[in-house]
Scaffold this active site. Structure first.
Site, short mmCIF file in Angstrom:
data_model
loop_
_atom_site.label_atom_id
_atom_site.label_comp_id
_atom_site.label_asym_id
_atom_site.label_seq_id
_atom_site.Cartn_x
_atom_site.Cartn_y
_atom_site.Cartn_z
N LYS A 206 -4.90 2.84 -0.89
CA LYS A 206 -5.06 3.19 0.51
C LYS A 206 -4.70 4.65 0.77
O LYS A 206 -4.25 5.00 1.85
CB LYS A 206 -4.22 2.30 1.44
N MET B 160 -3.76 9.03 11.55
CA MET B 160 -4.74 9.51 10.57
C MET B 160 -5.48 10.76 11.05
O MET B 160 -6.69 10.88 10.88
CB MET B 160 -5.77 8.39 10.25
N ASP C 88 0.82 -1.20 0.00
CA ASP C 88 0.00 0.00 0.00
C ASP C 88 0.86 1.26 0.00
O ASP C 88 2.09 1.20 0.01
CB ASP C 88 -1.07 -0.03 1.10
N1 SAH Z 1 -0.15 0.16 10.43
C1 SAH Z 1 0.41 1.49 10.45
C2 SAH Z 1 -0.65 2.55 10.54
C3 SAH Z 1 -1.56 2.62 9.36
S1 SAH Z 1 -2.73 3.91 9.50
C4 SAH Z 1 1.40 1.60 11.60
O1 SAH Z 1 1.48 0.69 12.44
O2 SAH Z 1 2.14 2.59 11.62
C5 SAH Z 1 -1.95 5.20 8.61
C6 SAH Z 1 -1.46 6.28 9.55
O3 SAH Z 1 -0.23 5.91 10.14
C7 SAH Z 1 -1.15 7.58 8.86
O4 SAH Z 1 -2.29 8.34 8.65
C8 SAH Z 1 -0.25 8.23 9.87
O5 SAH Z 1 -1.00 8.78 10.92
C9 SAH Z 1 0.52 7.06 10.42
N2 SAH Z 1 1.84 6.92 9.81
C10 SAH Z 1 2.34 5.84 9.19
N3 SAH Z 1 3.61 6.03 8.80
C11 SAH Z 1 3.94 7.27 9.20
C12 SAH Z 1 5.12 8.06 9.09
N4 SAH Z 1 6.21 7.62 8.49
N5 SAH Z 1 5.10 9.32 9.60
C13 SAH Z 1 4.01 9.79 10.20
N6 SAH Z 1 2.88 9.09 10.33
C14 SAH Z 1 2.83 7.85 9.84
#
Ligand code: SAH
Length: 471
Positions: free
Chosen positions: A272, A385, A250
């Site tokens: 996504k 998010m 994704d």
């Molecule tokens: N499974 C993922 C989360 C997915 S939901 C995890 O464990 O990190 C998607 C959200 O994750 C984004 O909207 C953001 O809030 C956060 N996110 C993921 N990677 C990020 C990054 N490198 N920097 C900031 N926020 C991040």
């Protein structure tokens, strides 16, 4: 070649260690692991050696070494700091043709110890022929990261099946090919996580596949790709990415990480982005199941950790229903990655004893969060998010009793070269963020721990400007 590498069987054989200090202790532990019958000769033993020697099958002779002492031993090790004694041991052992090692003195040795990676029964040994122990150690560390911890189990597993495979696959080349595929593929991965029954079942299916030509379904691996920096992948994730036939990824998966997937693997983008679901969730679940049924090894590569706001649960539910085998490989979630790289500890003795991860995703333009439980003193709140809903989120927190001055930070593209951290408080953050034109993904951290960034910030990619807390 200056030395001949060999593996010596010393179980129940008499081995001599001269010396009673820390270095003797290390050699003692090693010989002990290999099952030797050990005799220690030294006037004094250090405390640790004393206690270990008391509990094992060990003979201790408390005096100085004399030349006749070497008689009857399969090997001798001199681990004293006295060069005269070391030489005596070496001379006596050489006179009697007993292999001898003098610690840190290659000139006096008839054999040297390598640096080892122990995955018994698999053992990798590295030697620089005594020229640079540090270099040997560095090489060993590289091997440690390459050889999965469960390799010993895999060797034992392969041993159990050796005869059966020999009978069923008489042709040598074909047999080698079969073993290569098996020891690198899903059977091995099952063994590594101790799912022996599943591994055996799969193994028998693979063997049957050879003669019947019937396809064995593949496995689906839900792999957490971490927050962005490829160095934050786990060894396991990296390994499984190498056995993929297909990768379904994704948007959160960075191009650098995608570049580490096996080159021949087919790569399918599953979207996504907000409001752009290239493939709807039900479609992804079905796709994974369908690909696996075709016999493909499927890697579902997801940002962060698959079980934290990753819908990993839903994806494996479908697989479970359809009887397709799967594994989940955890990743570093955005909260861990972003907080570390922003210098904001999520908990701290003085500021936060708990931490909650919540989603700031709006449903029908509204937030559905249990603020009573979230707005409590000494708790850090991490909002995934939350970019679009940031103004509403901050307003709601103030409305439910949080101080407008409560520090809050937004981490943009955390852990990557593009990381930016924007700090403010509940009242000011939405405005500052609006002016900063940030790009997804972003993570919001709320709580007094945010103040610590002023002291603890350490990762400043490309010297980008950051907005700091107002005084
Ligand atoms: N499974 C993922 C989360 C997915 S939901 C995890 O464990 O990190 C998607 C959200 O994750 C984004 O909207 C953001 O809030 C956060 N996110 C993921 N990677 C990020 C990054 N490198 N920097 C900031 N926020 C991040």
């Amino acid at each position: 070649m200056n030395y001949l590498p060999i593996f010596l069987k010393i179980k129940n054989r008499k081995c001599l260690i001269v010396g009673g200090g820390d270095i003797a202790l290390r050699k003692f532990s090693l010989l002990n692991r290999a099952g030797a019958k050990i005799t220690i000769i030294a006037p004094d033993l250090c405390n640790e050696l004393e206690s270990q020697a008391a509990t094992e099958q060990v003979t201790v002779i408390r005096r100085r070494f004399v030349a006749e002492d070497v008689n009857g031993y399969s090997m001798a090790i001199s681990a004293t700091s006295d060069r005269v004694v070391n030489r005596q041991v070496a001379d006596a052992a050489n006179d009697s043709n007993i292999p001898v090692n003098v610690v840190d003195d290659p000139d006096l040795c008839s054999f040297i110890f390598p640096a080892i990676v122990d995955r018994s029964p698999v053992i990798a040994a590295v030697s620089t022929g005594g020229t640079s122990p540090v270099l040997a150690r560095l090489l060993r560390e590289r091997l440690e990261s390459l050889i999965p911890a469960g390799y010993g189990k895999l060797a034992a597993f392969a041993d159990d099946f050796r005869e059966i495979v020999k009978q069923r696959v008489p042709e040598a080349d074909q047999r080698r090919y079969f073993w290569e595929k098996t020891l690198l593929g899903p059977v091995a991965e099952m063994v590594f996580v101790s799912r022996d029954r599943e591994a055996r079942r799969l193994f028998h299916q693979k063997l049957a596949e050879l003669s019947s030509g019937k396809t064995v379904p593949g496995t689906v691996y839900l792999v957490g790709a971490g927050p962005g920096d490829p160095d934050l992948l786990t060894f396991r994730a990296m390994r499984i990415m190498q056995l993929a036939d297909v990768v379904v990824y994704d948007r959160l998966v960075s191009p650098e990480i995608l570049g580490l997937v096996r080159r021949e693997a087919r790569k399918i983008y599953a979207g996504k982005k907000r409001n752009d679901h290239s493939i709807p969730q039900e479609g992804i679940n079905e796709l994974l199941a369908r690909l696996a049924a075709q016999g493909k090894q499927v890697v579902r590569l997801k940002g962060g950790d698959p079980f934290i706001f990753g819908r990993g649960g839903e994806e494996i539910e479908t697989l479970m229903e359809q009887g397709i085998s799967f594994q989940v490989i955890p990743g570093i979630t955005a909260a861990s990655g972003c907080s570390s790289y922003a210098g904001i500890p999520l908990t701290h003795r003085d500021h936060a004893q708990s931490c909650a991860f919540v989603t700031g995703h709006l449903k029908d333009g509204k937030i559905h969060l249990d603020w009573e439980r979230l707005i409590v003193p000494n708790q850090t709140l991490v909002i995934y998010m939350g970019l679009v809903g940031l103004p509403q989120l901050c307003a709601a927190m103030i409305e439910h009793g949080a101080s407008p001055r409560l520090p809050a930070a937004l981490v943009e593209r955390g852990t990557t070269e593009q990381q930016r951290v924007i700090c403010g408080d509940l009242e000011t953050l939405p405005q500052i963020v609006e002016e900063s034109k940030v790009k997804a993904p972003t993570l919001i951290i709320v709580g007094n721990v945010v103040k610590l960034r002023q002291k603890l910030s350490w990762f400043e990619p490309q010297e980008r400007a950051t907005t700091n807390l107002p005084e």
